[in-house]
Design an enzyme around this catalytic site. Structure first.
Site, PDB file in Angstrom:
ATOM      1  CE  LYS A  27    -110.130 -30.691   0.126  1.00  0.00           C
ATOM      2  NZ  LYS A  27    -111.446 -31.433   0.394  1.00  0.00           N
TER       3      LYS A  27
ATOM      4  CB  THR B  61    -113.687 -34.582  -2.292  1.00  0.00           C
ATOM      5  OG1 THR B  61    -113.313 -33.596  -3.090  1.00  0.00           O
ATOM      6  CG2 THR B  61    -113.577 -35.527  -1.036  1.00  0.00           C
TER       7      THR B  61
ATOM      8  CG  HIS C 102    -112.879 -33.932   3.998  1.00  0.00           C
ATOM      9  ND1 HIS C 102    -113.712 -34.787   3.058  1.00  0.00           N
ATOM     10  CD2 HIS C 102    -114.372 -33.335   4.539  1.00  0.00           C
ATOM     11  CE1 HIS C 102    -114.619 -33.970   2.527  1.00  0.00           C
ATOM     12  NE2 HIS C 102    -115.117 -33.132   3.214  1.00  0.00           N
TER      13      HIS C 102
ATOM     14  NE  ARG D 262    -118.226 -34.153   9.863  1.00  0.00           N
ATOM     15  CZ  ARG D 262    -118.290 -34.385   7.957  1.00  0.00           C
ATOM     16  NH1 ARG D 262    -119.671 -33.429   8.009  1.00  0.00           N
ATOM     17  NH2 ARG D 262    -117.775 -34.694   6.644  1.00  0.00           N
TER      18      ARG D 262
ATOM     19  CB  SER E 209    -106.948 -33.529   2.275  1.00  0.00           C
ATOM     20  OG  SER E 209    -108.037 -32.728   2.979  1.00  0.00           O
TER      21      SER E 209
ATOM     22  CB  SER F   3    -118.348 -26.752  -1.872  1.00  0.00           C
ATOM     23  OG  SER F   3    -118.986 -28.946  -2.114  1.00  0.00           O
TER      24      SER F   3
ATOM     25  N   PRO G 291    -112.738 -26.093  -1.377  1.00  0.00           N
ATOM     26  CG  PRO G 291    -112.942 -28.434  -1.847  1.00  0.00           C
ATOM     27  CD  PRO G 291    -112.701 -27.712  -1.789  1.00  0.00           C
TER      28      PRO G 291
ATOM     29  CE1 TYR H  47    -117.175 -34.918  -1.312  1.00  0.00           C
ATOM     30  CE2 TYR H  47    -118.835 -33.437  -1.104  1.00  0.00           C
ATOM     31  CZ  TYR H  47    -117.777 -33.947  -0.251  1.00  0.00           C
ATOM     32  OH  TYR H  47    -117.454 -33.869   0.457  1.00  0.00           O
TER      33      TYR H  47
ATOM     34  CD  GLN I 156    -115.779 -31.201  -3.875  1.00  0.00           C
ATOM     35  OE1 GLN I 156    -117.142 -30.861  -3.319  1.00  0.00           O
ATOM     36  NE2 GLN I 156    -116.235 -33.097  -3.602  1.00  0.00           N
TER      37      GLN I 156
ATOM     38  N   GLY J   8    -105.580 -28.708   8.812  1.00  0.00           N
ATOM     39  CA  GLY J   8    -104.978 -28.317  10.084  1.00  0.00           C
ATOM     40  C   GLY J   8    -104.577 -26.946  10.263  1.00  0.00           C
ATOM     41  CB  ILE J   9    -103.508 -24.701   7.177  1.00  0.00           C
ATOM     42  CG1 ILE J   9    -102.509 -25.816   6.661  1.00  0.00           C
ATOM     43  CG2 ILE J   9    -102.963 -22.691   7.187  1.00  0.00           C
ATOM     44  CD1 ILE J   9    -102.280 -25.568   5.466  1.00  0.00           C
ATOM     45  NE  ARG J  10    -108.700 -23.983  12.906  1.00  0.00           N
ATOM     46  CZ  ARG J  10    -108.405 -25.451  11.410  1.00  0.00           C
ATOM     47  NH1 ARG J  10    -107.840 -25.270  10.021  1.00  0.00           N
ATOM     48  NH2 ARG J  10    -109.252 -26.360  11.721  1.00  0.00           N
TER      49      ARG J  10
HETATM   50  C1  FMN Z   1    -118.012 -27.360   6.953  1.00  0.00           C
HETATM   51  C2  FMN Z   1    -116.871 -28.007   5.645  1.00  0.00           C
HETATM   52  C3  FMN Z   1    -117.566 -28.448   4.615  1.00  0.00           C
HETATM   53  C4  FMN Z   1    -116.650 -28.898   4.004  1.00  0.00           C
HETATM   54  N1  FMN Z   1    -117.598 -29.201   3.037  1.00  0.00           N
HETATM   55  C5  FMN Z   1    -116.353 -30.301   1.708  1.00  0.00           C
HETATM   56  C6  FMN Z   1    -117.533 -30.433   0.288  1.00  0.00           C
HETATM   57  O1  FMN Z   1    -118.238 -29.760   0.128  1.00  0.00           O
HETATM   58  N2  FMN Z   1    -115.834 -30.812  -0.496  1.00  0.00           N
HETATM   59  C7  FMN Z   1    -114.903 -31.294  -0.250  1.00  0.00           C
HETATM   60  O2  FMN Z   1    -114.199 -32.194  -1.238  1.00  0.00           O
HETATM   61  N3  FMN Z   1    -114.643 -31.286   1.002  1.00  0.00           N
HETATM   62  C8  FMN Z   1    -115.106 -30.365   2.179  1.00  0.00           C
HETATM   63  N4  FMN Z   1    -114.585 -30.002   3.295  1.00  0.00           N
HETATM   64  C9  FMN Z   1    -113.437 -30.343   3.236  1.00  0.00           C
HETATM   65  C10 FMN Z   1    -112.442 -29.106   3.277  1.00  0.00           C
HETATM   66  O3  FMN Z   1    -112.126 -28.800   1.227  1.00  0.00           O
HETATM   67  C11 FMN Z   1    -110.866 -29.616   3.613  1.00  0.00           C
HETATM   68  O4  FMN Z   1    -110.352 -30.247   3.402  1.00  0.00           O
HETATM   69  C12 FMN Z   1    -111.095 -29.166   4.928  1.00  0.00           C
HETATM   70  O5  FMN Z   1    -111.434 -27.768   5.452  1.00  0.00           O
HETATM   71  C13 FMN Z   1    -109.477 -28.751   5.119  1.00  0.00           C
HETATM   72  O6  FMN Z   1    -109.675 -28.372   6.857  1.00  0.00           O
HETATM   73  P1  FMN Z   1    -109.030 -27.397   7.293  1.00  0.00           P
HETATM   74  O7  FMN Z   1    -110.987 -26.841   8.004  1.00  0.00           O
HETATM   75  O8  FMN Z   1    -108.749 -27.474   8.911  1.00  0.00           O
HETATM   76  O9  FMN Z   1    -108.130 -26.101   6.844  1.00  0.00           O
HETATM   77  C14 FMN Z   1    -115.621 -29.392   4.015  1.00  0.00           C
HETATM   78  C15 FMN Z   1    -114.722 -28.892   5.173  1.00  0.00           C
HETATM   79  C16 FMN Z   1    -115.136 -28.058   5.882  1.00  0.00           C
HETATM   80  C17 FMN Z   1    -114.483 -27.181   6.702  1.00  0.00           C
END
Ligand code: FMN
Length: 380
Positions: A249, A155, A273, A164, A271, A106, A77, A129, A127, A306-308
């Site tokens: 999550k 989450t 986040h 941020r 996670s 999301s 999400p 909130y 997902q 962190g997965i790239r």
């Molecule tokens: C721009 C952005 C918005 C996000 N919004 C949500 C969200 O609305 N709900 C949520 O559970 N996680 C959110 N996340 C977290 C992602 O679901 C995920 O946990 C995270 O991106 C994993 O890390 P990665 O970007 O390194 O793969 C968000 C992440 C990013 C980068």
């Protein structure tokens, strides 16, 4: 540039997006320590490859909550995708379907869960909130049920609104005021202007406030949107309201993982986040093994943050995760090229995973195991 890896997609996203939105997507909390650690720890963890295994056929397929996926990768999400690419939530769900995997929408998506589900055959995950709005999450659960969402992902790491720094500097989210310098930058991004700024009016399809809630929600995004008073009782209550697979999550400790199982979780996402909440938290790959061991197969343990690279997914699976979610890893692709960019990103992961599995002598996901990792100097 034809992107050959996710780093290339990130560069393309940076070129297409206004800087303020690129930083929203790319950035983390405060000093971005956890954002950095997520990547560094994946790279620090090394493989120990066996040889002379027949790897002429490699199959990445797996089954999660009874659903066959072409590989154990889920598009996680990501809120506000529709600001990166106007129909981004739908494009993401369609790309996942085209590639034989699934995606999770999301609560803070632009498109509604109804619109996204209507755009593909197989149900998505949703997902949740819990917002500071009485009755809102119960209503969302009903909506997700009505469109047959496969799994509900609660989450729980976002009760406190993160600072941020990049967003603060741009004036994005907290003040709702776009700075003049950002407007100057924005007008140079013609593709994005055509797609998003001149597209249909933005609206958060699952957020409180009904139609045209975009500005109102954005001005509150600095705090007060998500409920701060959640407890395990909230989780038990949601468990009672949702019959399908329920995933928690944002779990980072074995104790919480065990508690989640005891409270009826079917799945857990380890996670932080993506480094966007607690800055200074350990990486999710560092948190994974003790959680896998504590859960002991009683729930589906997944991981994100962190997965790239496909190698990162393989490392997490070898450590014991059943699947990985990605966030930025596909959202860069979406920002760069829409649905085609998401599909390209997924295929980059598939190719890297297949190659890595082959070099590890593994023909199927079930053959991945911890002894393929050099955990001797790895501290849990
Ligand atoms: C721009 C952005 C918005 C996000 N919004 C949500 C969200 O609305 N709900 C949520 O559970 N996680 C959110 N996340 C977290 C992602 O679901 C995920 O946990 C995270 O991106 C994993 O890390 P990665 O970007 O390194 O793969 C968000 C992440 C990013 C980068």
């Amino acid at each position: 540039m034809d992107p050959i890896n996710i780093g290339d997609m990130r560069a393309l996203a940076r070129r297409r997006l206004p800087r303020m939105l690129y930083d929203y997507l790319d950035g983390g909390t405060h000093d971005e320590l956890t954002l950095g650690t997520n990547l560094e720890d994946f790279d620090r963890l090394r493989f120990v490859p066996p040889v002379l295994q027949d790897v002429s056929r490699i199959d990445l397929a797996t089954t999660i909550f009874g659903e066959r996926l072409s590989m154990p990768l889920i598009l996680g999400p990501v809120g506000s995708l529709g600001v990166l690419s106007r129909l981004g939530d739908i494009a993401t769900a369609r790309a996942a379907e085209a590639c034989g995997i699934t995606s999770c929408l999301s609560t803070t998506a632009v498109s509604s869960v109804e619109d996204v589900c209507a755009a593909r055959k197989e149900p998505i995950w949703f997902q949740l909130y819990v917002m500071n709005e009485p009755g809102h999450h119960e209503h969302l659960i009903q909506r997700a049920k009505a469109v047959n969402c496969k799994a509900l992902v609660l989450t729980v790491d976002s009760a406190i609104s993160a600072q941020r720094d990049r967003d603060m500097r741009h004036g994005y989210t907290h003040t709702g005021q776009v700075k003049l310098s950002n407007i100057a930058d924005m007008i140079t991004r013609l593709d994005w202007i055509r797609d998003v700024l001149l597209g249909p009016r933005l609206n958060f399809g699952s957020m409180p406030g009904g139609k045209n809630n975009y500005k109102r929600i954005m001005s509150k995004a600095g705090g007060g949107l998500i409920a701060k008073d959640l407890t395990w009782d909230t989780f038990r209550d949601i468990r009672a309201k949702w019959d399908g697979p329920l995933v928690l999550k944002g779990v980072m400790t074995p104790r919480d993982a065990v508690k989640a199982v005891e409270c009826g979780a079917d799945g857990i996402v380890v996670s932080n986040h993506g480094g966007r909440q607690l800055d200074g938290a350990i990486s999710s790959i560092m948190a994974l093994a003790p959680i896998v061991d504590a859960v002991n197969e009683r729930a589906v343990v997944m991981l994100d943050s962190g997965i790239r690279r496909g190698q990162h997914v393989v490392k997490a699976l070898a450590m014991g995760a059943k699947a990985c979610l990605i966030g930025r890893g596909y959202a860069y692709g979406l920002a760069a090229r829409g649905q085609a960019g998401v599909e390209q990103s997924i295929e980059i992961f598939r190719k890297e995973m297949t190659m890595t599995m082959g070099m590890l002598g593994c023909r199927s996901i079930g053959e991945l195991r911890r002894e393929l990792l050099h955990t001797g100097d790895w501290q849990f």
